[in-house]
Scaffold this motif. Sequence first.
Motif, short mmCIF file in Angstrom:
data_model
loop_
_atom_site.label_atom_id
_atom_site.label_comp_id
_atom_site.label_asym_id
_atom_site.label_seq_id
_atom_site.Cartn_x
_atom_site.Cartn_y
_atom_site.Cartn_z
N THR A 132 -13.44 -7.59 2.44
CA THR A 132 -13.31 -6.36 1.66
C THR A 132 -13.65 -6.60 0.20
N SER A 159 -3.47 -12.08 -7.60
CA SER A 159 -3.05 -13.26 -6.81
C SER A 159 -2.88 -12.97 -5.34
N GLY A 160 -3.11 -11.73 -4.90
CA GLY A 160 -3.08 -11.43 -3.47
C GLY A 160 -4.37 -11.86 -2.78
N GLY A 161 -4.49 -11.50 -1.50
CA GLY A 161 -5.63 -11.94 -0.70
C GLY A 161 -6.95 -11.37 -1.18
N VAL A 162 -7.04 -10.05 -1.29
CA VAL A 162 -8.28 -9.42 -1.77
C VAL A 162 -8.58 -9.92 -3.18
N THR A 181 -2.09 -9.63 -13.05
CA THR A 181 -1.03 -10.11 -12.16
C THR A 181 0.34 -9.76 -12.70
N GLY A 182 1.25 -9.50 -11.78
CA GLY A 182 2.64 -9.30 -12.15
C GLY A 182 3.42 -10.60 -12.09
N ARG A 183 2.72 -11.68 -11.72
CA ARG A 183 3.38 -12.98 -11.60
C ARG A 183 2.73 -13.96 -12.59
N ARG A 201 0.58 -7.35 -15.61
CA ARG A 201 0.68 -6.08 -14.86
C ARG A 201 1.29 -4.97 -15.72
N VAL A 245 -9.80 -0.34 -3.33
CA VAL A 245 -9.68 -1.14 -2.12
C VAL A 245 -8.31 -0.98 -1.47
N GLY A 246 -7.26 -0.89 -2.31
CA GLY A 246 -5.91 -0.92 -1.74
C GLY A 246 -4.91 -0.09 -2.50
N LEU A 247 -3.69 -0.12 -2.00
CA LEU A 247 -2.63 0.72 -2.57
C LEU A 247 -1.32 -0.04 -2.69
N ILE A 270 -13.73 1.88 -0.72
CA ILE A 270 -14.16 0.74 0.09
C ILE A 270 -13.35 0.70 1.38
N SER A 272 -13.16 -1.39 5.05
CA SER A 272 -13.71 -2.51 5.84
C SER A 272 -13.65 -2.23 7.34
P1 NDP Z 1 -1.60 -8.89 -0.86
O1 NDP Z 1 -0.18 -8.52 -0.65
O2 NDP Z 1 -2.05 -10.28 -0.55
O3 NDP Z 1 -2.00 -8.60 -2.39
C1 NDP Z 1 -1.58 -7.47 -3.10
C2 NDP Z 1 -1.29 -7.90 -4.53
O4 NDP Z 1 -1.04 -6.73 -5.31
C3 NDP Z 1 -0.02 -8.74 -4.69
O5 NDP Z 1 -0.26 -10.10 -4.44
C4 NDP Z 1 0.33 -8.48 -6.13
O6 NDP Z 1 -0.49 -9.29 -6.95
C5 NDP Z 1 -0.09 -7.02 -6.32
N1 NDP Z 1 1.02 -6.09 -6.17
C6 NDP Z 1 1.94 -6.05 -5.16
N2 NDP Z 1 2.81 -5.03 -5.35
C7 NDP Z 1 2.43 -4.42 -6.49
C8 NDP Z 1 2.95 -3.31 -7.23
N3 NDP Z 1 4.02 -2.62 -6.83
N4 NDP Z 1 2.32 -2.95 -8.36
C9 NDP Z 1 1.24 -3.64 -8.81
N5 NDP Z 1 0.70 -4.71 -8.15
C10 NDP Z 1 1.30 -5.08 -7.02
O7 NDP Z 1 -2.47 -7.84 -0.05
P2 NDP Z 1 -4.05 -7.88 0.25
O8 NDP Z 1 -4.75 -8.51 -0.89
O9 NDP Z 1 -4.29 -8.38 1.62
O10 NDP Z 1 -4.36 -6.32 0.26
C11 NDP Z 1 -4.31 -5.59 -0.96
C12 NDP Z 1 -4.44 -4.10 -0.67
O11 NDP Z 1 -5.72 -3.85 -0.13
C13 NDP Z 1 -3.43 -3.56 0.34
O12 NDP Z 1 -3.02 -2.27 -0.06
C14 NDP Z 1 -4.23 -3.50 1.64
O13 NDP Z 1 -3.73 -2.55 2.53
C15 NDP Z 1 -5.59 -3.13 1.10
N6 NDP Z 1 -6.71 -3.51 1.96
C16 NDP Z 1 -7.67 -2.58 2.19
C17 NDP Z 1 -8.76 -2.86 2.95
C18 NDP Z 1 -9.82 -1.84 3.11
O14 NDP Z 1 -10.61 -1.90 4.06
N7 NDP Z 1 -9.92 -0.89 2.18
C19 NDP Z 1 -8.89 -4.17 3.62
C20 NDP Z 1 -7.88 -5.14 3.24
C21 NDP Z 1 -6.82 -4.78 2.45
P3 NDP Z 1 0.06 -9.93 -8.33
O15 NDP Z 1 1.38 -10.55 -7.99
O16 NDP Z 1 -0.98 -10.91 -8.74
O17 NDP Z 1 0.21 -8.79 -9.29
#
Ligand code: NDP
Length: 329
Positions: A132, A159-162, A181-183, A201, A245-247, A270, A272
């Motif tokens: 993604t 710092s998450g997967g995406v 990042t929040g961390r 963050r 990409v995400g929420l 986006i 996937s």
């Molecule tokens: P992860 O949980 O690995 O990463 C998400 C990151 O977002 C966390 O590591 C953190 O990073 C940050 N985060 C978490 N909670 C909050 C918050 N309340 N406010 C702000 N930042 C926050 O998930 P993925 O990386 O696997 O997925 C990320 C998003 O993308 C998800 O919503 C997932 O559903 C979506 N996704 C969508 C796809 C698509 O096809 N569109 C495919 C794959 C994923 P940090 O601590 O560094 O701030």
Amino acid sequence: MFRALVVEKGEDGGTQAGVQTLDEGRLPAGDVTVAVEYSTLNYKDGLCMGSGGGLVRSYPHVPGIDFAGTVEASDHECYKVGDKVILTGWRVGEAHWGGFAEKARVKAEWLVPLPEGLTTRQAMAVGTAGLTAMLAIDALEAHGLSPDALHPVLVTGASGGVGSVAVAALAALGYKVAAVTGRPENGDYLRDLGATEIVARDDLSETVNRPLESERWAGCIDAVGGAMLARVLGQLAYGGSAAAVGLAGGSEVPARIIPFLLRGVNLLGIDSVLQPYEARHAAWRRIAAELPMDKLEQMIQTATLDDLPRLGSEILKGRVKGRVLVEIG
Ligand code: NDP
């Protein structure tokens, strides 16, 4: 017989996940059976191992939205026994049994061949999250982003997967990368992946009254959504794009229309899951060619099927760093 992580629904409506040994006759219909070697943990897997998040259609259920492995049986002309394959998307692990199992059976058109230069282990270290991230880079570049941009590209949820794959891939392609990042303790990790700037963050979480702020970002890969995405739209450089990409931070975006009208910014969606074969295959080939594998190794923690229920609730709390590689076969 094969081992699988099975989620059962109790009479009280709650769910319970645990490893079971199943008969191959229980695999769903499909024309290709794969001996799964690796899977991975995504945010959606956390949902599917718990409440289901409205994604799981029926129980008992085998989650795992992606996997890589070797074809064990095929009724389809495109695949033969011994071929290495990758599966992402198509609601596998949600509506269909998925990759948290030693065997999976799916439709041939959902698979892509493992690209040259990538192992099944590396493919799942990348996983749906990394695919993604690459699709988001493709979309931003198709809308004019290039490494000679004045401003950095912002990655939220870094710092998450995406986010981790996005940071490493953008840096390898020559972009300046700002990582949100929040961390703060993950700052060194993100710098090692290639981030040139760390953004707290909290700096982007507040809503502001002004619809436009100073131009700060050439583009954005946004895994967070919510108020942060709205704020970023007002900080994009003229003509810049944000790839949604995400929420992880929320699905409601309190945005203004002004940045679209006065700065010509774009918001790119986006997905996937239903990407056509050609786009998925091209993104995997680009990952094999351009993602630095030493950086990928820095993102990985390994897990087994038995570890997944615990890790599933961790990812939903935003506590997982980088990519979780699930060793299966
Ligand atoms: P992860 O949980 O690995 O990463 C998400 C990151 O977002 C966390 O590591 C953190 O990073 C940050 N985060 C978490 N909670 C909050 C918050 N309340 N406010 C702000 N930042 C926050 O998930 P993925 O990386 O696997 O997925 C990320 C998003 O993308 C998800 O919503 C997932 O559903 C979506 N996704 C969508 C796809 C698509 O096809 N569109 C495919 C794959 C994923 P940090 O601590 O560094 O701030």
